[in-house]
Design an enzyme around this catalytic site. Structure first.
Site, PDB file in Angstrom:
ATOM      1  N   CYS A   2     -84.079 -24.513   8.541  1.00 38.68           N
ATOM      2  CA  CYS A   2     -84.916 -24.450   7.328  1.00 38.68           C
ATOM      3  C   CYS A   2     -85.375 -25.872   6.994  1.00 38.68           C
ATOM      4  CB  CYS A   2     -84.096 -23.924   6.162  1.00 38.68           C
ATOM      5  SG  CYS A   2     -83.274 -22.378   6.508  1.00 38.68           S
ATOM      6  N   ARG A  27     -90.486 -26.005  10.348  1.00 38.72           N
ATOM      7  CA  ARG A  27     -89.048 -25.776  10.536  1.00 38.72           C
ATOM      8  C   ARG A  27     -88.652 -24.358  10.150  1.00 38.72           C
ATOM      9  NH1 ARG A  27     -85.908 -30.155  11.000  1.00 38.72           N
ATOM     10  NH2 ARG A  27     -84.128 -28.998  10.226  1.00 38.72           N
ATOM     11  N   TRP A  75     -85.800 -20.380   7.161  1.00 37.27           N
ATOM     12  CA  TRP A  75     -85.792 -19.728   8.474  1.00 37.27           C
ATOM     13  C   TRP A  75     -84.516 -18.900   8.452  1.00 37.27           C
ATOM     14  CZ3 TRP A  75     -89.027 -19.197  12.531  1.00 37.27           C
ATOM     15  CH2 TRP A  75     -88.497 -18.683  13.707  1.00 37.27           C
ATOM     16  N   ASN A 101     -79.735 -25.840   4.299  1.00 35.11           N
ATOM     17  CA  ASN A 101     -80.165 -25.589   5.677  1.00 35.11           C
ATOM     18  C   ASN A 101     -78.900 -25.571   6.515  1.00 35.11           C
ATOM     19  OD1 ASN A 101     -81.317 -25.449   8.203  1.00 35.11           O
ATOM     20  ND2 ASN A 101     -81.684 -27.648   8.324  1.00 35.11           N
ATOM     21  N   GLY A 102     -78.608 -24.415   7.138  1.00 39.74           N
ATOM     22  CA  GLY A 102     -77.405 -24.347   7.980  1.00 39.74           C
ATOM     23  C   GLY A 102     -76.736 -22.988   7.837  1.00 39.74           C
ATOM     24  N   GLU A 488     -88.516 -18.261  36.357  1.00 34.69           N
ATOM     25  CA  GLU A 488     -88.803 -18.925  35.076  1.00 34.69           C
ATOM     26  C   GLU A 488     -89.375 -20.316  35.315  1.00 34.69           C
ATOM     27  OE1 GLU A 488     -89.234 -18.271  32.157  1.00 34.69           O
ATOM     28  OE2 GLU A 488     -88.976 -20.129  31.047  1.00 34.69           O
ATOM     29  N   LYS A 492     -93.047 -21.675  34.008  1.00 31.77           N
ATOM     30  CA  LYS A 492     -93.218 -22.910  33.218  1.00 31.77           C
ATOM     31  C   LYS A 492     -94.304 -23.780  33.842  1.00 31.77           C
ATOM     32  CE  LYS A 492     -91.625 -22.171  29.992  1.00 31.77           C
ATOM     33  NZ  LYS A 492     -91.294 -20.807  30.102  1.00 31.77           N
ATOM     34  N   GLU A 495     -97.875 -22.149  33.520  1.00 32.82           N
ATOM     35  CA  GLU A 495     -98.514 -21.955  32.204  1.00 32.82           C
ATOM     36  C   GLU A 495     -98.869 -23.266  31.508  1.00 32.82           C
ATOM     37  OE1 GLU A 495     -96.284 -20.006  29.122  1.00 32.82           O
ATOM     38  OE2 GLU A 495     -94.395 -20.668  29.946  1.00 32.82           O
ATOM     39  N   HIS A 511     -89.266 -13.347  54.750  1.00 39.99           N
ATOM     40  CA  HIS A 511     -90.066 -12.102  54.813  1.00 39.99           C
ATOM     41  C   HIS A 511     -91.500 -12.359  54.364  1.00 39.99           C
ATOM     42  CE1 HIS A 511     -86.474  -9.760  55.647  1.00 39.99           C
ATOM     43  NE2 HIS A 511     -85.871 -10.455  54.698  1.00 39.99           N
ATOM     44  N   LYS A 610     -98.770 -18.030  21.421  1.00 40.31           N
ATOM     45  CA  LYS A 610     -97.310 -18.088  21.305  1.00 40.31           C
ATOM     46  C   LYS A 610     -96.736 -16.679  21.225  1.00 40.31           C
ATOM     47  CE  LYS A 610     -93.263 -19.715  21.084  1.00 40.31           C
ATOM     48  NZ  LYS A 610     -92.661 -20.105  22.382  1.00 40.31           N
TER      49      LYS A 610
HETATM   50  C1  AGP Z   1     -93.182 -18.020  28.097  1.00 43.58           C
HETATM   51  O1  AGP Z   1     -93.164 -19.433  28.201  1.00 43.58           O
HETATM   52  C2  AGP Z   1     -94.482 -17.508  27.520  1.00 43.58           C
HETATM   53  N1  AGP Z   1     -94.810 -18.150  26.311  1.00 43.58           N
HETATM   54  C3  AGP Z   1     -94.532 -15.991  27.455  1.00 43.58           C
HETATM   55  O2  AGP Z   1     -94.277 -15.488  28.745  1.00 43.58           O
HETATM   56  C4  AGP Z   1     -93.524 -15.323  26.491  1.00 43.58           C
HETATM   57  O3  AGP Z   1     -92.211 -15.481  26.980  1.00 43.58           O
HETATM   58  C5  AGP Z   1     -93.853 -13.821  26.423  1.00 43.58           C
HETATM   59  O4  AGP Z   1     -95.151 -13.667  25.880  1.00 43.58           O
HETATM   60  C6  AGP Z   1     -92.854 -13.007  25.595  1.00 43.58           C
HETATM   61  O5  AGP Z   1     -92.879 -13.458  24.263  1.00 43.58           O
HETATM   62  P1  AGP Z   1     -91.710 -12.951  23.280  1.00 43.58           P
HETATM   63  O6  AGP Z   1     -90.423 -13.463  23.826  1.00 43.58           O
HETATM   64  O7  AGP Z   1     -92.079 -13.538  21.959  1.00 43.58           O
HETATM   65  O8  AGP Z   1     -91.742 -11.444  23.267  1.00 43.58           O
END
Ligand code: AGP
Length: 615
Positions: A2, A27, A75, A101-102, A488, A492, A495, A511, A610
């Protein structure tokens, strides 16, 4: 995570505190509130929603006079976001107000004790318990606010950054911190309090950063007195002159939110397990699981549904659940699951994972599973998000707001929650020995420091990034628990740097993908000493014989891979099921540095959002 803001001095507190809250909204932003002392009484207003909603409400609701005030943007960790649970909180007498906050881990027994002594509570929060504990001490011990805060805090377990004031003594604010940040801005006969310097940097660049376990009594005319919470010993405050600008402060001094969030992972992981496991007693306590434990232990199978990075965390979960709890698991892309007419049994348990808690595909998959009678459990990072409200039960990751589009601390905290659930189910099913269960808890407790150790390779990783930043393609390989980490790591890189990358099970390379290997192709191989290490070493030899460039993610001290690879990045030793929490760190940093070197928009990469709230 928070945001807290406070002011005491010669100016009107309201505009300073309100603007300070806007600066701290990064935050946390599910509710906000302000308390002001106008010379006669405390005026307090708070609301669910953003600071802008509070501003609208304040314009119509309370006089905004007064030269002492505190404010909070929340938060949520305890209690869903709503008006009652938002801060500030009054004590029962109405004399004290607090912002916090905590997490106070032992707030439930404290609440019970206070209830027995006649205190009443209007919210579900740990914070309201704390302010009444302070009032109880102040009344019983007949001490001043500062002493009451010091005594009360010594009865708590958890993390806090608090500011509290007493309407009967409005020329002082008392603050304290343990585990959450708190800065004091030092002006000319005026003082500012905040979670970081962004709310007061325009008024003063002189700041005192309290250390963990310290508190301060801030008096309008007498200045700042710093003490140790534990023994009330006086501390000489160090007033430093800040050189950072506002934007740098919001990013905690990092160049990007993504890098800040990568470095927040040790705290995010410990915040996520805090209050859910007691290593000394060898117990895990997770209401969302414990209240429905039969559903899990009798489940025909567990279906994990998610998207993107959350799906990768779910895939790690599959390996952890089957290895530890011996429950069959299937991991599904939510976007596929929702349309392929899946077979769903009533004794299925579905775990939906989502950082934002708003992903449309995941929400649709949840609704489908519920229609078919499955029990749905959510793992979200945003308290009160749509998915957290749609599921039958759940557990939050306590990663704090994740601003960077590329998910980092959400991934490691999701795996932390999955590990806790798997261990709890393994124990309830009697498929893990007590010593083994204890050993896992002890190792999980050591993970934050091991993540911090892995972060120390940052400069070396930057050098490796500089060598491979112009690559057109990259291959990421991993086996077992680290196969999902290979996926993963590739995501990273894709993207944020826009370099094509693929994650693959290491053994699958023969394969097909091995046809891609040449001296232009960097291959990142996760080759930790656990699992099928020798098999991975053979894969590395196959790549080397085809002149591939090899970057090995290895257990510290490894010499075998070091002798074969072009570069190695070391991580600390840990249990096989916990290696993903560490092996992902160098992959996050590698993609971050390559993207920065390519001048990409790291925090807001092109074409991405996001939270994908549309199909
Ligand atoms: C991951 O770095 C991306 N931003 C994206 O794949 C994200 O993980 C995906 O859209 C799922 O989002 P969520 O965890 O908010 O459901």
């Amino acid at each position: 995570m928070c945001g807290i803001v406070g002011y005491i001095g010669h100016r009107e507190a309201y505009p300073i505190v309100l603007k300070g809250l806007k600066r701290l909204e990064y935050r946390g932003y599910d509710s906000a509130g302000i308390a002001l002392y106008d010379g006669e009484e405390i005026k307090l207003s708070k609301t669910k929603g953003k600071v802008a909603d509070l501003e609208t409400r304040l314009e119509n609701e309370i006089a905004t006079k007064g030269t002492v005030g505190i404010g909070h943007t929340r938060w949520a960790t305890h209690g869903v976001p709503n008006d009652v649970n938002s801060h500030p909180h009054y004590s029962n007498s109405g004399n004290l107000v607090i912002i916090h906050n905590g997490i106070i881990e032992n707030y439930e027994p404290l609440r019970q004790e206070l209830t027995n002594r006649g205190y009443t509570f209007t919210s579900e929060t740990d914070t309201e318990v704390l302010v009444n504990l302070i009032e109880d001490v102040k009344t019983k011990e007949k001490v001043k606010l500062g002493k009451a805060v010091q005594i009360a805090l010594n009865q708590t377990v958890g993390a806090y950054a608090i500011a509290v004031f007493d309407r009967n003594k409005p020329d002082e604010i008392v603050v304290a911190r343990l585990g959450s940040p708190l800065a004091i801005g030092v002006g000319e006969n005026e003082y500012f309090v905040a979670s970081d310097a962004s709310p007061f940097i325009e008024y003063t660049n002189n700041a005192i950063y309290l250390e963990d376990g310290e508190m301060a009594i801030i008096r309008r005319k007498k200045g700042v007195k710093v003490r140790k919470i534990k023994d009330d010993k006086q501390v000489d405050p160090y007033v430093q002159e800040l050189k950072m600008n506002l934007e740098q402060i919001e990013k905690g001094g990092y160049d990007h939110f993504m890098l800040k969030e990568i470095y927040e992972q040790p705290n995010a992981i410990s915040d996520t397990y805090r209050g859910r496991m007691r290593v000394s007693d060898g117990i895990i306590k997770m209401a969302g699981i414990d209240d429905h434990i039969e559903k899990f232990t009798n489940a025909r199978r567990i279906l994990i549904i998610a998207c993107g990075t959350s799906w990768h965390a779910g895939l790690v979960g599959e390996y952890i659940f089957e290895d530890l709890a011996r429950i069959p698991v299937e991991v599904e892309y939510a976007s596929e699951f929702r349309y392929r007419n899946p077979v769903i049994y009533q004794d299925d348990v579905v775990i939906a994972i989502s950082q934002s808690g708003e992903t449309a595909d995941t929400m649709a998959a949840i609704k489908l599973a519920k229609e078919k009678g499955a029990f749905v459990f959510g793992i979200c990072n945003v308290v009160g998000s749509s998915i957290s409200r749609e599921t039958h039960a759940g557990a939050y990751t306590h990663a704090g707001p994740e601003i960077g589009v590329a998910s980092t601390k959400a991934f490691t905290t999701q795996i932390t929650v999955l590990t806790l659930i798997a261990l709890q189910l393994a124990k309830k099913k009697g498929v893990i020995s007590t010593p083994d269960f204890h050993a896992h808890l002890q190792e999980l407790e050591r993970i934050p420091e091991k993540v911090a150790k892995a972060l120390e390779s940052n400069e070396h990783i930057k050098e490796v990034a500089d060598i491979y930043k112009e690559a057109s393609n990259c291959l990421y390989l991993g086996r077992g628990f680290n196969f999902p980490v290979a996926l993963e790591g590739a995501l990273k890189l894709k993207e944020i740097s826009y370099i094509h990358a693929e994650g693959y099970p290491a053994a699958e390379m023969k394969h097909g993908p091995i046809a891609l290997i040449d001296e232009q192709m960097p291959v990142i191989v996760i080759a930790t000493k656990k699992g099928h290490y020798d098999k991975v070493v053979s894969n590395i030899q196959e790549i080397k014989s085809r002149k591939g460039k090899i970057i090995g993610i290895v257990t510290e001290g490894d010499v075998t891979v070091k002798g074969l690879a072009d570069h190695v990045i070391e991580i600390p030793e840990t249990m096989e099921s916990m290696t993903p929490l560490l092996t992902t760190i160098p992959l996050q940093l590698l993609s971050y540095h390559i993207a920065v070197m390519l001048n990409k928009n790291v925090d807001q990469p092109r074409n991405l959002a996001k939270s994908v709230t549309v199909e």
